[in-house]
Design a protein around this motif. Structure first.
Motif, PDB file in Angstrom:
ATOM      1  N   VAL A  72       0.977  -0.598   0.021  1.00 17.87           N
ATOM      2  CA  VAL A  72      -0.253  -0.102  -0.069  1.00 17.87           C
ATOM      3  C   VAL A  72       0.984   1.251  -0.029  1.00 17.87           C
ATOM      4  O   VAL A  72       2.022   1.286   1.125  1.00 17.87           O
ATOM      5  N   MET A  73       0.909   2.261  -1.084  1.00 19.35           N
ATOM      6  CA  MET A  73       1.303   3.211  -1.571  1.00 19.35           C
ATOM      7  C   MET A  73       0.426   4.431  -0.707  1.00 19.35           C
ATOM      8  O   MET A  73      -0.374   4.627  -1.940  1.00 19.35           O
ATOM      9  N   ASP A  74       1.093   5.471  -0.238  1.00 21.66           N
ATOM     10  CA  ASP A  74       0.330   6.759  -0.009  1.00 21.66           C
ATOM     11  C   ASP A  74       0.225   7.227  -1.433  1.00 21.66           C
ATOM     12  O   ASP A  74       1.915   8.042  -1.725  1.00 21.66           O
ATOM     13  N   PHE A  75      -0.126   7.730  -1.881  1.00 20.26           N
ATOM     14  CA  PHE A  75      -0.734   8.886  -2.842  1.00 20.26           C
ATOM     15  C   PHE A  75       0.470  10.270  -3.195  1.00 20.26           C
ATOM     16  O   PHE A  75       1.050   9.887  -4.348  1.00 20.26           O
ATOM     17  N   ALA A  76       0.128  10.647  -2.525  1.00 15.44           N
ATOM     18  CA  ALA A  76       0.806  12.385  -2.657  1.00 15.44           C
ATOM     19  C   ALA A  76       2.321  12.012  -2.473  1.00 15.44           C
ATOM     20  O   ALA A  76       2.913  12.660  -2.882  1.00 15.44           O
ATOM     21  N   SER A  77       2.952  10.868  -1.052  1.00 11.52           N
ATOM     22  CA  SER A  77       4.484  11.500  -0.484  1.00 11.52           C
ATOM     23  C   SER A  77       4.905  10.197  -1.488  1.00 11.52           C
ATOM     24  O   SER A  77       6.147  10.190  -1.446  1.00 11.52           O
ATOM     25  N   LYS A  78       4.198   9.866  -2.378  1.00 20.74           N
ATOM     26  CA  LYS A  78       4.985   7.633  -3.337  1.00 20.74           C
ATOM     27  C   LYS A  78       5.643   7.140  -2.291  1.00 20.74           C
ATOM     28  O   LYS A  78       6.633   6.036  -2.728  1.00 20.74           O
ATOM     29  N   GLU A  79       5.212   7.231  -0.918  1.00 24.01           N
ATOM     30  CA  GLU A  79       5.862   6.010   0.031  1.00 24.01           C
ATOM     31  C   GLU A  79       4.581   4.879   0.700  1.00 24.01           C
ATOM     32  O   GLU A  79       3.800   5.076   0.789  1.00 24.01           O
ATOM     33  N   TYR A  80       5.236   4.510   0.487  1.00 22.85           N
ATOM     34  CA  TYR A  80       4.991   2.147   1.350  1.00 22.85           C
ATOM     35  C   TYR A  80       4.202   2.930   2.499  1.00 22.85           C
ATOM     36  O   TYR A  80       5.488   3.532   3.315  1.00 22.85           O
ATOM     37  N   ILE A  81       3.361   2.812   2.845  1.00 25.05           N
ATOM     38  CA  ILE A  81       3.158   2.471   4.157  1.00 25.05           C
ATOM     39  C   ILE A  81       2.705   1.159   4.935  1.00 25.05           C
ATOM     40  O   ILE A  81       2.130   0.985   6.065  1.00 25.05           O
ATOM     41  N   ARG A  82       2.687   0.587   3.321  1.00 26.15           N
ATOM     42  CA  ARG A  82       2.333  -1.438   3.884  1.00 26.15           C
ATOM     43  C   ARG A  82       3.408  -1.948   3.088  1.00 26.15           C
ATOM     44  O   ARG A  82       3.104  -2.015   1.484  1.00 26.15           O
ATOM     45  N   LYS A  83       4.466  -3.296   3.141  1.00 32.07           N
ATOM     46  CA  LYS A  83       5.801  -3.886   2.952  1.00 32.07           C
ATOM     47  C   LYS A  83       5.331  -4.925   3.222  1.00 32.07           C
ATOM     48  O   LYS A  83       5.704  -5.339   4.079  1.00 32.07           O
ATOM     49  N   PRO A  84       4.976  -6.094   2.376  1.00 31.23           N
ATOM     50  CA  PRO A  84       5.029  -6.939   3.359  1.00 31.23           C
ATOM     51  C   PRO A  84       6.475  -7.614   3.062  1.00 31.23           C
ATOM     52  O   PRO A  84       6.985  -7.544   1.798  1.00 31.23           O
ATOM     53  N   LYS A  85       6.473  -8.349   4.067  1.00 26.12           N
ATOM     54  CA  LYS A  85       8.288  -8.487   4.038  1.00 26.12           C
ATOM     55  C   LYS A  85       8.865 -10.105   3.484  1.00 26.12           C
ATOM     56  O   LYS A  85       7.755 -10.561   2.274  1.00 26.12           O
ATOM     57  N   VAL A  86       9.280  -9.873   2.938  1.00 22.43           N
ATOM     58  CA  VAL A  86      10.369 -10.270   1.746  1.00 22.43           C
ATOM     59  C   VAL A  86       9.859  -9.994  -0.014  1.00 22.43           C
ATOM     60  O   VAL A  86      11.051 -10.132  -0.925  1.00 22.43           O
ATOM     61  N   LEU A  87       8.356  -9.748  -0.514  1.00 24.39           N
ATOM     62  CA  LEU A  87       8.156  -9.421  -1.733  1.00 24.39           C
ATOM     63  C   LEU A  87       8.550  -7.977  -1.411  1.00 24.39           C
ATOM     64  O   LEU A  87       8.934  -7.369  -1.015  1.00 24.39           O
ATOM     65  N   LYS A  88       8.550  -7.875  -3.319  1.00 22.96           N
ATOM     66  CA  LYS A  88       9.066  -6.494  -3.998  1.00 22.96           C
ATOM     67  C   LYS A  88       7.694  -6.799  -4.905  1.00 22.96           C
ATOM     68  O   LYS A  88       7.089  -7.046  -5.141  1.00 22.96           O
ATOM     69  N   PRO A  89       7.506  -5.414  -4.795  1.00 22.33           N
ATOM     70  CA  PRO A  89       5.805  -4.306  -5.091  1.00 22.33           C
ATOM     71  C   PRO A  89       6.802  -4.600  -6.919  1.00 22.33           C
ATOM     72  O   PRO A  89       7.427  -4.707  -7.203  1.00 22.33           O
ATOM     73  N   SER A  90       5.560  -4.493  -7.671  1.00 22.21           N
ATOM     74  CA  SER A  90       5.054  -4.406  -9.091  1.00 22.21           C
ATOM     75  C   SER A  90       6.068  -4.424  -9.896  1.00 22.21           C
ATOM     76  O   SER A  90       6.559  -2.777  -9.247  1.00 22.21           O
ATOM     77  N   ALA A  91       7.252  -4.513 -10.890  1.00 19.79           N
ATOM     78  CA  ALA A  91       7.502  -3.854 -11.729  1.00 19.79           C
ATOM     79  C   ALA A  91       7.294  -2.727 -12.157  1.00 19.79           C
ATOM     80  O   ALA A  91       7.218  -1.791 -12.613  1.00 19.79           O
ATOM     81  N   CYS A  92       5.592  -3.060 -12.315  1.00 19.45           N
ATOM     82  CA  CYS A  92       4.960  -2.415 -13.098  1.00 19.45           C
ATOM     83  C   CYS A  92       4.334  -0.908 -12.138  1.00 19.45           C
ATOM     84  O   CYS A  92       4.025  -0.431 -13.448  1.00 19.45           O
ATOM     85  N   THR A  93       5.126  -0.863 -11.106  1.00 22.78           N
ATOM     86  CA  THR A  93       4.199   0.037 -10.112  1.00 22.78           C
ATOM     87  C   THR A  93       4.715   1.758 -10.920  1.00 22.78           C
ATOM     88  O   THR A  93       3.382   2.554 -10.719  1.00 22.78           O
ATOM     89  N   PRO A  94       5.676   1.904 -11.629  1.00 27.11           N
ATOM     90  CA  PRO A  94       5.581   3.444 -11.798  1.00 27.11           C
ATOM     91  C   PRO A  94       4.257   3.786 -13.329  1.00 27.11           C
ATOM     92  O   PRO A  94       4.379   4.764 -13.536  1.00 27.11           O
ATOM     93  N   LEU A  95       4.142   2.726 -14.210  1.00 27.07           N
ATOM     94  CA  LEU A  95       3.200   2.812 -15.114  1.00 27.07           C
ATOM     95  C   LEU A  95       1.540   2.693 -14.854  1.00 27.07           C
ATOM     96  O   LEU A  95       1.238   3.987 -15.064  1.00 27.07           O
ATOM     97  N   PHE A  96       1.805   2.064 -13.508  1.00 29.07           N
ATOM     98  CA  PHE A  96       0.424   2.611 -12.544  1.00 29.07           C
ATOM     99  C   PHE A  96       0.137   3.642 -12.170  1.00 29.07           C
ATOM    100  O   PHE A  96      -0.501   4.936 -12.637  1.00 29.07           O
ATOM    101  N   LEU A  97       0.916   4.244 -11.912  1.00 28.69           N
ATOM    102  CA  LEU A  97       1.254   5.400 -11.069  1.00 28.69           C
ATOM    103  C   LEU A  97       1.251   6.743 -11.975  1.00 28.69           C
ATOM    104  O   LEU A  97      -0.088   7.441 -12.052  1.00 28.69           O
ATOM    105  N   ALA A  98       1.803   6.780 -13.691  1.00 30.10           N
ATOM    106  CA  ALA A  98       1.593   6.987 -15.009  1.00 30.10           C
ATOM    107  C   ALA A  98       0.439   7.354 -14.690  1.00 30.10           C
ATOM    108  O   ALA A  98      -0.028   8.813 -15.664  1.00 30.10           O
ATOM    109  N   ALA A  99      -0.247   5.881 -14.686  1.00 28.85           N
ATOM    110  CA  ALA A  99      -2.122   6.332 -15.245  1.00 28.85           C
ATOM    111  C   ALA A  99      -2.891   6.899 -14.165  1.00 28.85           C
ATOM    112  O   ALA A  99      -3.322   7.900 -14.405  1.00 28.85           O
ATOM    113  N   PHE A 100      -2.567   6.889 -12.878  1.00 28.01           N
ATOM    114  CA  PHE A 100      -3.578   7.100 -11.356  1.00 28.01           C
ATOM    115  C   PHE A 100      -2.958   8.987 -11.932  1.00 28.01           C
ATOM    116  O   PHE A 100      -3.537   9.334 -11.626  1.00 28.01           O
TER     117      PHE A 100
END
Ligand SMILES: CSCCC(=O)C(=O)COP(=O)(O)O
Ligand code: ZN
Length: 233
Positions: A72-100
């Motif tokens: 879970v990312m805070d849209f305004a600051s682009k900081e993660y407010i929830r990061k599951p351990k071990v996992l990495k966020p989708s490599a598509c994240t910057p592309l999703f953000l471009a749409a948002f």
């Protein structure tokens, strides 16, 4: 202390509401898997809900996602407010953000073979700079006219979907995706050559139905080309 923070962040993904983004991404990806859109870990879906972005992990089977897997990312600051351990966020994240950033409420990335085939057919027929164009197909009416415009395309309107070149790493597609969004401000989709497609919508319902309409049109267009039928008059 960090464990307390982790537990507090878990509230962000626990809900009995099937339309809560953490639940919705799981059910959508399971459906999209059956369509061949997110097989072999490729593709995915992200949802913006108010000031938060819900993102699936990278490199995992998207049809097996659990709500507790979600970043879970805070849209305004682009900081993660929830990061599951071990996992990495989708490599598509910057592309999703471009749409948002352009007002979308949901963005879907598929590896649909119809999308990949269309990028190859357009390149062969019209060259690398051409976009995919089609008209006089009923399902075009499932696509909105453009951001800030009222209503959907009509039967006699021409649907245009830009195509960008693939890169070695998903995140490196971001600048060309943003350029395509600027050049085609009315588009709700961008094809990626030899890779797939990004489709977004104002909300989850619109992103899903637009992605379904576009995939239908892309499959039809491949079959039309096989039969020697033209996409435009
Ligand atoms: C075999 S999938 C290659 C990576 C890719 O194109 C993709 O869409 C998956 O991204 P993610 O980081 O969400 O797994
Ligand atoms: Zn991909």
């Amino acid at each position: 202390m960090s464990q307390v923070r982790d537990e507090a962040a878990d509230v962000l993904v626990h809900s009995l509401d099937p339309e809560h983004p953490a639940n919705h991404i799981c059910t959508l990806c399971a459906k999209f898997y059956t369509l061949g859109w997110v097989t072999g870990t490729g593709g995915g879906t992200s949802i913006r809900h108010e000031d938060k972005i819900f993102i699936a992990p990278s490199g995992v089977q998207k049809e097996m996602l659990k709500p507790t897997d979600m970043f879970v990312m805070d849209f305004a600051s682009k900081e993660y407010i929830r990061k599951p351990k071990v996992l990495k966020p989708s490599a598509c994240t910057p592309l999703f953000l471009a749409a948002f950033t352009r007002g979308a409420g949901c963005c879907i990335h598929t590896h649909s073979q119809w999308a990949v085939l269309i990028t190859l057919l357009v390149e062969r027929e019209f060259g690398k700079d051409a976009c995919f164009e089609i008209e006089e197909i009923e399902q075009i009416k499932g696509i909105p006219k453009g951001r800030g415009k009222v209503g959907n395309l009509g039967y006699f309107d021409r649907l245009r979907i830009p195509i960008i070149e693939n890169t070695a790493h998903e995140e490196d597609l971001t600048s060309s995706l943003e350029e395509a969004m600027e050049k085609y401000p009315d588009t709700y989709a961008v094809l990626v050559r030899r890779h797939g497609i990004y489709v977004w919508g104002d909300n989850v319902h619109k992103a899903k139905t637009q992605c379904e309409s576009i995939d239908y049109i892309l499959q039809l267009a491949v079959e039309m080309k096989n039969l020697g039928l033209p996409w435009t008059k």
